[in-house]
Design a protein around this motif. Structure first.
Motif, PDB file in Angstrom:
ATOM      1  N   VAL A   1      39.818  61.472   0.666  1.00  0.00           N
ATOM      2  CA  VAL A   1      38.647  62.124   0.069  1.00  0.00           C
ATOM      3  C   VAL A   1      37.449  61.889   0.992  1.00  0.00           C
ATOM      4  CG1 VAL A   1      39.498  61.748  -2.282  1.00  0.00           C
ATOM      5  CG2 VAL A   1      37.944  60.078  -1.268  1.00  0.00           C
ATOM      6  N   SER A   2      36.366  62.609   0.741  1.00  0.00           N
ATOM      7  CA  SER A   2      35.147  62.291   1.485  1.00  0.00           C
ATOM      8  C   SER A   2      33.964  62.261   0.540  1.00  0.00           C
ATOM      9  CB  SER A   2      34.908  63.298   2.615  1.00  0.00           C
ATOM     10  OG  SER A   2      34.621  64.581   2.118  1.00  0.00           O
ATOM     11  N   ILE A   3      32.935  61.524   0.959  1.00  0.00           N
ATOM     12  CA  ILE A   3      31.735  61.394   0.133  1.00  0.00           C
ATOM     13  C   ILE A   3      30.694  62.386   0.626  1.00  0.00           C
ATOM     14  CG2 ILE A   3      30.067  59.781  -0.845  1.00  0.00           C
ATOM     15  CD1 ILE A   3      31.662  57.495   0.324  1.00  0.00           C
ATOM     16  N   ASN A   4      30.062  63.052  -0.314  1.00  0.00           N
ATOM     17  CA  ASN A   4      28.942  63.935  -0.018  1.00  0.00           C
ATOM     18  C   ASN A   4      27.683  63.369  -0.674  1.00  0.00           C
ATOM     19  OD1 ASN A   4      30.272  66.298   1.352  1.00  0.00           O
ATOM     20  ND2 ASN A   4      31.480  66.241  -0.525  1.00  0.00           N
TER      21      ASN A   4
ATOM     22  N   ILE B   1      34.709  63.208  11.922  1.00  0.00           N
ATOM     23  CA  ILE B   1      34.700  62.107  10.955  1.00  0.00           C
ATOM     24  C   ILE B   1      33.915  60.945  11.548  1.00  0.00           C
ATOM     25  CG2 ILE B   1      36.125  60.386   9.779  1.00  0.00           C
ATOM     26  CD1 ILE B   1      38.269  62.519   9.483  1.00  0.00           C
ATOM     27  N   ASP B   2      32.902  60.519  10.824  1.00  0.00           N
ATOM     28  CA  ASP B   2      32.051  59.429  11.291  1.00  0.00           C
ATOM     29  C   ASP B   2      32.745  58.079  11.125  1.00  0.00           C
ATOM     30  OD1 ASP B   2      29.035  58.669  11.967  1.00  0.00           O
ATOM     31  OD2 ASP B   2      29.719  57.284  10.411  1.00  0.00           O
ATOM     32  N   LYS B   3      33.322  57.857   9.934  1.00  0.00           N
ATOM     33  CA  LYS B   3      33.962  56.571   9.661  1.00  0.00           C
ATOM     34  C   LYS B   3      34.925  56.710   8.484  1.00  0.00           C
ATOM     35  CE  LYS B   3      32.696  51.717   9.805  1.00  0.00           C
ATOM     36  NZ  LYS B   3      31.623  50.710   9.771  1.00  0.00           N
ATOM     37  N   VAL B   4      36.023  55.940   8.529  1.00  0.00           N
ATOM     38  CA  VAL B   4      37.027  55.961   7.453  1.00  0.00           C
ATOM     39  C   VAL B   4      37.072  54.598   6.768  1.00  0.00           C
ATOM     40  CG1 VAL B   4      39.464  56.305   6.883  1.00  0.00           C
ATOM     41  CG2 VAL B   4      38.425  57.658   8.713  1.00  0.00           C
ATOM     42  N   PHE B   5      37.054  54.626   5.434  1.00  0.00           N
ATOM     43  CA  PHE B   5      37.134  53.413   4.620  1.00  0.00           C
ATOM     44  C   PHE B   5      38.369  53.479   3.721  1.00  0.00           C
ATOM     45  CE2 PHE B   5      32.715  54.008   5.708  1.00  0.00           C
ATOM     46  CZ  PHE B   5      32.207  52.728   5.905  1.00  0.00           C
TER      47      PHE B   5
ATOM     48  N   LYS C   1      32.322  50.791  -2.055  1.00  0.00           N
ATOM     49  CA  LYS C   1      30.897  50.419  -2.039  1.00  0.00           C
ATOM     50  C   LYS C   1      30.336  50.480  -0.625  1.00  0.00           C
ATOM     51  CE  LYS C   1      30.727  47.497  -6.149  1.00  0.00           C
ATOM     52  NZ  LYS C   1      30.511  46.153  -6.708  1.00  0.00           N
ATOM     53  N   GLU C   2      31.109  49.949   0.322  1.00  0.00           N
ATOM     54  CA  GLU C   2      30.669  49.964   1.718  1.00  0.00           C
ATOM     55  C   GLU C   2      30.562  51.403   2.241  1.00  0.00           C
ATOM     56  OE1 GLU C   2      33.261  46.152   1.516  1.00  0.00           O
ATOM     57  OE2 GLU C   2      32.985  48.000   0.379  1.00  0.00           O
ATOM     58  N   ALA C   3      31.492  52.245   1.799  1.00  0.00           N
ATOM     59  CA  ALA C   3      31.490  53.650   2.235  1.00  0.00           C
ATOM     60  C   ALA C   3      30.223  54.360   1.755  1.00  0.00           C
ATOM     61  CB  ALA C   3      32.736  54.358   1.717  1.00  0.00           C
ATOM     62  N   PHE C   4      29.887  54.178   0.484  1.00  0.00           N
ATOM     63  CA  PHE C   4      28.674  54.789  -0.062  1.00  0.00           C
ATOM     64  C   PHE C   4      27.428  54.248   0.635  1.00  0.00           C
ATOM     65  CE2 PHE C   4      31.207  56.530  -3.453  1.00  0.00           C
ATOM     66  CZ  PHE C   4      30.453  57.574  -3.968  1.00  0.00           C
ATOM     67  N   LYS C   5      27.434  52.932   0.858  1.00  0.00           N
ATOM     68  CA  LYS C   5      26.301  52.292   1.516  1.00  0.00           C
ATOM     69  C   LYS C   5      26.095  52.876   2.915  1.00  0.00           C
ATOM     70  CE  LYS C   5      24.427  47.633   1.651  1.00  0.00           C
ATOM     71  NZ  LYS C   5      24.682  46.207   1.675  1.00  0.00           N
ATOM     72  N   HIS C   6      27.205  53.070   3.624  1.00  0.00           N
ATOM     73  CA  HIS C   6      27.141  53.616   4.982  1.00  0.00           C
ATOM     74  C   HIS C   6      26.535  55.024   4.972  1.00  0.00           C
ATOM     75  CE1 HIS C   6      28.229  54.324   9.152  1.00  0.00           C
ATOM     76  NE2 HIS C   6      28.859  55.437   8.807  1.00  0.00           N
TER      77      HIS C   6
ATOM     78  N   GLU D   1      22.600  54.737   3.838  1.00  0.00           N
ATOM     79  CA  GLU D   1      21.655  53.984   4.666  1.00  0.00           C
ATOM     80  C   GLU D   1      21.593  54.476   6.111  1.00  0.00           C
ATOM     81  OE1 GLU D   1      22.540  49.832   4.299  1.00  0.00           O
ATOM     82  OE2 GLU D   1      22.030  49.779   2.156  1.00  0.00           O
ATOM     83  N   ASN D   2      22.551  55.311   6.503  1.00  0.00           N
ATOM     84  CA  ASN D   2      22.593  55.813   7.874  1.00  0.00           C
ATOM     85  C   ASN D   2      22.513  57.335   7.874  1.00  0.00           C
ATOM     86  OD1 ASN D   2      23.305  53.167   9.274  1.00  0.00           O
ATOM     87  ND2 ASN D   2      24.958  53.320   7.785  1.00  0.00           N
ATOM     88  N   HIS D   3      22.554  57.921   9.052  1.00  0.00           N
ATOM     89  CA  HIS D   3      22.651  59.375   9.188  1.00  0.00           C
ATOM     90  C   HIS D   3      23.967  59.647   9.912  1.00  0.00           C
ATOM     91  CE1 HIS D   3      18.664  60.497   7.760  1.00  0.00           C
ATOM     92  NE2 HIS D   3      18.193  59.447   8.406  1.00  0.00           N
ATOM     93  N   PRO D   4      25.087  59.613   9.165  1.00  0.00           N
ATOM     94  CA  PRO D   4      26.389  59.769   9.829  1.00  0.00           C
ATOM     95  C   PRO D   4      26.520  61.099  10.559  1.00  0.00           C
ATOM     96  CG  PRO D   4      26.655  59.056   7.544  1.00  0.00           C
ATOM     97  CD  PRO D   4      25.232  59.463   7.707  1.00  0.00           C
ATOM     98  N   ARG D   5      27.253  61.057  11.673  1.00  0.00           N
ATOM     99  CA  ARG D   5      27.614  62.296  12.371  1.00  0.00           C
ATOM    100  C   ARG D   5      28.848  62.837  11.683  1.00  0.00           C
ATOM    101  NH1 ARG D   5      27.368  60.878  18.810  1.00  0.00           N
ATOM    102  NH2 ARG D   5      25.118  60.505  18.916  1.00  0.00           N
ATOM    103  N   GLY D   6      28.710  63.972  11.015  1.00  0.00           N
ATOM    104  CA  GLY D   6      29.871  64.494  10.298  1.00  0.00           C
ATOM    105  C   GLY D   6      30.082  63.757   8.987  1.00  0.00           C
ATOM    106  N   LYS D   7      31.340  63.410   8.705  1.00  0.00           N
ATOM    107  CA  LYS D   7      31.694  62.961   7.356  1.00  0.00           C
ATOM    108  C   LYS D   7      32.151  61.505   7.256  1.00  0.00           C
ATOM    109  CE  LYS D   7      31.452  64.951   4.255  1.00  0.00           C
ATOM    110  NZ  LYS D   7      32.425  65.688   3.467  1.00  0.00           N
ATOM    111  N   VAL D   8      31.903  60.941   6.062  1.00  0.00           N
ATOM    112  CA  VAL D   8      32.391  59.607   5.706  1.00  0.00           C
ATOM    113  C   VAL D   8      33.588  59.795   4.775  1.00  0.00           C
ATOM    114  CG1 VAL D   8      31.840  57.436   4.546  1.00  0.00           C
ATOM    115  CG2 VAL D   8      30.092  58.595   5.933  1.00  0.00           C
ATOM    116  N   VAL D   9      34.723  59.216   5.169  1.00  0.00           N
ATOM    117  CA  VAL D   9      36.005  59.464   4.484  1.00  0.00           C
ATOM    118  C   VAL D   9      36.523  58.186   3.822  1.00  0.00           C
ATOM    119  CG1 VAL D   9      38.443  60.003   4.935  1.00  0.00           C
ATOM    120  CG2 VAL D   9      36.643  61.395   5.965  1.00  0.00           C
ATOM    121  N   ILE D  10      37.128  58.366   2.652  1.00  0.00           N
ATOM    122  CA  ILE D  10      37.847  57.262   1.994  1.00  0.00           C
ATOM    123  C   ILE D  10      39.316  57.612   1.951  1.00  0.00           C
ATOM    124  CG2 ILE D  10      38.163  55.963  -0.153  1.00  0.00           C
ATOM    125  CD1 ILE D  10      35.215  56.435  -0.802  1.00  0.00           C
TER     126      ILE D  10
END
Length: 314
Positions: free
Chosen positions: A38-41, A282-286, A292-297, A300-309
């Motif tokens: 999944v990914s967080i928006n 994909i910026d980072k995978v959790f 919690k760390e994924a949401f925080k990332h 608090e940051n400006h990820p390039r692309g997407k944060v994935v779980i």
């Protein structure tokens, strides 16, 4: 099954991984999907924070998440769109009648689901539905972007922005975009023709007479954007409906877009992906336990692309 839930509105601390949630039931017009990724928006953390509690109240405990990629586990026999074992992606958002995607299994609406792009991993596919559908809907349906058009995309390095830049180039447009200093080279590689560093430059002084603006940032950026669009142009915002009075004053069409993550948009996205015209970053995978760390990332940051779980490890 494991799910990421909240029992109240708030910050990342209200997120809980429930390891003993019941598998969701599914009804007519739905399929049951084993979720792989999944990914967080931004929408997800805004839901969690209670931004929409008055117009879209949650019943607690609530399972978060929309974007998913996974495998069809069960279908209703009369439903012929998908069969058991199909690799799919889409949205399981609870506001669309899904059961929430941040879970090992989800009930999803067939109308919000499509076959996964063959060329993508589950992580890549799970990052795409909302941002990809947003770009397709804004550029192709609302703006009707064509060869030779000039478009300004605010937030070009973000989830929606990085797909929108690529799609705009596929459609033959001249693309200007606003990003932070560290992202200038990144968006140039995506195809941006004119890169504006919003930290040191004012886009209003650098672009003018553009056919369209696609705004993924909002705030004062939206109102300033009127100044760079030519008469008869269009402003599409992902951050609420732009000012109608300003629209009248500048003779511009304005749209506050609510994205429809439907099969039509997803199939168009699949076509663009599988023909190599668009790539997802994909910026980072959790893991699900690192939610919690994924949401925080993301927040608090400006990820390039997407944060994935990643829900299932394969």
């Amino acid at each position: 099954m494991k799910v990421v839930q909240i029992n109240s509105y708030g910050g990342v601390d209200v997120l809980e991984v429930n390891t003993n949630a019941p598998k969701p039931s599914f009804s007519k017009g739905q399929v049951l999907v084993e979720i792989h990724s999944v990914s967080i928006n931004p929408f997800d953390w805004k839901v969690r924070a209670g931004y929409f509690k008055d117009m879209m109240p949650l019943t607690f405990p609530a399972t978060l998440g929309g974007d998913f990629a996974g495998v069809v586990l069960e279908t209703n026999e009369e439903m012929s769109d998908f069969k058991k074992g199909d690799e799919v992606y889409g949205s399981a958002n609870i506001f669309n009648g899904g059961s929430g995607s941040f879970a090992e299994f989800a009930a999803v609406n067939i109308k919000n689901t499509a076959l996964k792009p063959k060329t993508l991993s589950f992580e890549e596919a799970g990052s795409l539905p909302l941002v990809g559908a947003s770009a397709v809907q804004a550029l192709e349906e609302h703006i009707k972007l064509q060869r030779g058009f000039k478009i300004l995309i605010h937030g070009g390095a973000g989830g929606i922005g990085h797909i929108a830049i690529q799609l705009a180039k596929v459609l033959g447009a001249f693309v200007a975009t606003t990003v932070s200093t560290s992202d200038t080279d990144y968006v140039k590689k995506l195809g941006a023709d004119n890169v504006i560093d919003y930290k040191t430059e004012d886009f209003v002084t650098l672009v003018k007479d553009f056919d369209a603006v696609f705004d993924t940032v909002g705030g004062e950026i939206t109102n300033k954007s009127f100044k760079v669009i030519k008469k008869g142009g269009i402003l599409v915002s992902m951050a609420g409906k732009p000012d109608e009075k300003l629209a009248e004053e500048y003779d511009i069409t304005v749209i506050g877009q609510g994205t429809d993550t439907n099969t039509l948009h997803l199939n168009r996205l699949t076509e663009l992906i599988d023909t190599g015209k668009i790539k997802v970053n994909i910026d980072k995978v959790f893991t699900i336990d690192q939610s919690k760390e994924a949401f925080k990332h993301l927040e608090e940051n400006h990820p390039r692309g997407k944060v994935v779980i990643k829900i299932i490890n394969h």
